[in-house]
Design an enzyme around this catalytic site. Structure first.
Site, PDB file in Angstrom:
ATOM      1  N   GLU A  57      -9.963 -46.750  71.217  1.00 21.29           N
ATOM      2  CA  GLU A  57     -10.868 -45.728  71.731  1.00 21.29           C
ATOM      3  C   GLU A  57     -11.347 -44.793  70.627  1.00 21.29           C
ATOM      4  O   GLU A  57     -12.499 -44.352  70.625  1.00 21.29           O
ATOM      5  CB  GLU A  57     -10.173 -44.920  72.836  1.00 21.29           C
ATOM      6  CG  GLU A  57      -9.779 -45.735  74.053  1.00 21.29           C
ATOM      7  CD  GLU A  57      -8.366 -46.288  73.984  1.00 21.29           C
ATOM      8  OE1 GLU A  57      -7.745 -46.426  75.058  1.00 21.29           O
ATOM      9  OE2 GLU A  57      -7.883 -46.591  72.866  1.00 21.29           O
ATOM     10  N   CYS A  89      -5.215 -40.944  73.695  1.00 15.99           N
ATOM     11  CA  CYS A  89      -6.581 -41.456  73.822  1.00 15.99           C
ATOM     12  C   CYS A  89      -7.292 -40.921  75.059  1.00 15.99           C
ATOM     13  O   CYS A  89      -8.514 -40.750  75.052  1.00 15.99           O
ATOM     14  CB  CYS A  89      -6.555 -42.979  73.850  1.00 15.99           C
ATOM     15  SG  CYS A  89      -6.095 -43.705  72.254  1.00 15.99           S
ATOM     16  N   THR A 166       9.929 -87.352  67.355  1.00  8.90           N
ATOM     17  CA  THR A 166       9.493 -86.287  66.453  1.00  8.90           C
ATOM     18  C   THR A 166       9.557 -86.660  64.985  1.00  8.90           C
ATOM     19  O   THR A 166       8.800 -86.112  64.188  1.00  8.90           O
ATOM     20  CB  THR A 166      10.348 -85.024  66.654  1.00  8.90           C
ATOM     21  OG1 THR A 166      11.714 -85.323  66.340  1.00  8.90           O
ATOM     22  CG2 THR A 166      10.242 -84.537  68.079  1.00  8.90           C
ATOM     23  N   THR A 298      17.816 -80.186  69.528  1.00  5.97           N
ATOM     24  CA  THR A 298      18.954 -79.528  70.178  1.00  5.97           C
ATOM     25  C   THR A 298      18.620 -78.094  70.552  1.00  5.97           C
ATOM     26  O   THR A 298      18.833 -77.665  71.696  1.00  5.97           O
ATOM     27  CB  THR A 298      20.192 -79.559  69.269  1.00  5.97           C
ATOM     28  OG1 THR A 298      20.538 -80.926  68.994  1.00  5.97           O
ATOM     29  CG2 THR A 298      21.366 -78.869  69.940  1.00  5.97           C
TER      30      THR A 298
END
Length: 368
Positions: A57, A89, A166, A298
């Site tokens: 702001e 603000c 993987t 894991t």
């Protein structure tokens, strides 16, 4: 029912886009954007760039100057009503002569929590709340998670082949995915306040776990969090170098390493490892509201089993690695289909030859 115009949506979308620019630098503060406009005409805009600096702001009001009088402010998060390292603000908006404030989302932080909106209304300013609320919640999912659940938003990142593997079981991991997918990982790393990994990954691959090519000079490097219950990781591991902050997480009963590594955090644990719930609570208290887990099967399985994953980020390569390659996750306790973990597909994106899948557990698919 609150009514919003097409112009309102356009300005709030602009404010959300501005807030997104602070995605890599505002921790522990939320990402906030602000647009000040007279009808279609934008006279001021800004976003929160870094904790301790001016809020969105303030930047927008500075740009608008005298033109803020009688204008409408579009703010992605309720204006703060307390004085911290910066001023309040809501008071700056009141003093500017703003006539209307559109707020996407209330701020649940206890020192705000509706007070900013109430003060604006008390000053005679019209306030409307809820414009693009879901998008604003998604933008600050980590901040909201820490306040509402006392733990960070957790994103689990994994790369896999078509058959759910993987890496080959022959030593160090090798890239499965292509360069576009690997670059995309850097984008997601940069959004996180911390990257969590396990001692097995560090001992096997010696990763840096840093963000390559930071998005801006203001970007804050994610903290590297190494889960090492028995202090196996040596001080010379790259994850403990000076390129980014590090946190060495040990079991409460584990003696400190003889050679210094990084800041040490102690948590409870059991025969299965460290207490992940306690770990996440501790990270949240440190202002690390959004974290990424980059670990082996894991630790990935442990986070999933504990119900602590809010989003799974999977990079799928068009490869088959076969039975001898490592599985994506290790959860031997799941032996029946009825025990399967169910996910909702949130997004699919092609990156070169690879696919990126964003999935969320069914029970939290609509959570912040």
């Amino acid at each position: 029912m609150t009514y919003f115009t097409e112009v309102d949506f356009q300005h709030m979308q602009h404010a959300l886009s501005l807030a997104e620019r602070g995605s890599h630098s505002t921790w522990p503060n939320p990402r906030v954007g602000c647009v000040i406009a007279h009808g279609n005409c934008v006279v001021g805009e800004g976003w929160h760039r870094r904790a301790g600096g001016p809020h969105a702001e303030v930047f927008a009001l500075r740009q608008a100057g005298a033109l803020a009088k009688g204008a409408t402010a579009y703010v992605t998060l309720e204006p703060c009503s307390h004085v911290g390292r910066t001023g309040a603000c809501h008071q700056a908006l009141i003093e500017s002569g703003i006539s209307k404030v559109m707020v996407a989302l209330e701020d649940p932080f206890k020192q705000v929590n509706g007070q900013g909106i109430a003060e604006l209304k008390a000053a005679g300013i019209e306030v409307k709340v809820g414009l693009m609320r879901e998008a604003a919640s998604e933008l600050n999912r980590g901040f909201l998670s820490s306040i509402e659940r006392q733990r960070p938003w957790v994103q689990l990142k994994m790369g896999m082949s078509l058959d759910g593997r993987t890496a080959l079981s022959n030593g160090r991991s090798q890239w499965i995915t292509g360069p576009k997918a690997r670059m995309d990982v850097q984008h997601w790393r940069a959004r996180c306040a911390a990257i969590i990994t396990g001692s097995g990954t560090v001992l096997g691959d010696d990763p840096l776990l840093t963000v390559r090519q930071p998005s801006s000079p203001e970007a804050v490097a994610p903290m590297r969090v190494v889960l090492d219950s028995s202090a196996r990781v040596p001080a010379g591991a790259q994850v403990f170098n000076a390129s980014a902050p590090s946190l060495h997480v040990l079991h409460n009963d584990t003696p400190l390493p003889q050679a210094p590594t990084a800041e040490v955090l102690r948590v409870d644990g059991d025969i299965y490892g460290l207490d992940l719930h306690e770990l996440l609570c501790q990270l949240s208290l440190r202002g690390l509201h959004e974290v990424m887990v980059e670990a082996g099967p894991t630790l990935a399985g442990a986070f999933l089993k504990a119900g602590l994953v809010d989003e799974v980020l999977v990079y799928m390569a068009p490869k088959l690695l076969g039975d001898l390659a490592r599985p994506l996750v290790h959860m031997p306790e799941l032996v029946h289909l009825k025990q399967a973990l169910d996910f909702t597909l949130f997004d699919v994106t092609q990156l070169g030859e690879d696919l990126r899948l964003r999935l969320r557990p069914v029970q939290v698919a609509g959570a912040p």
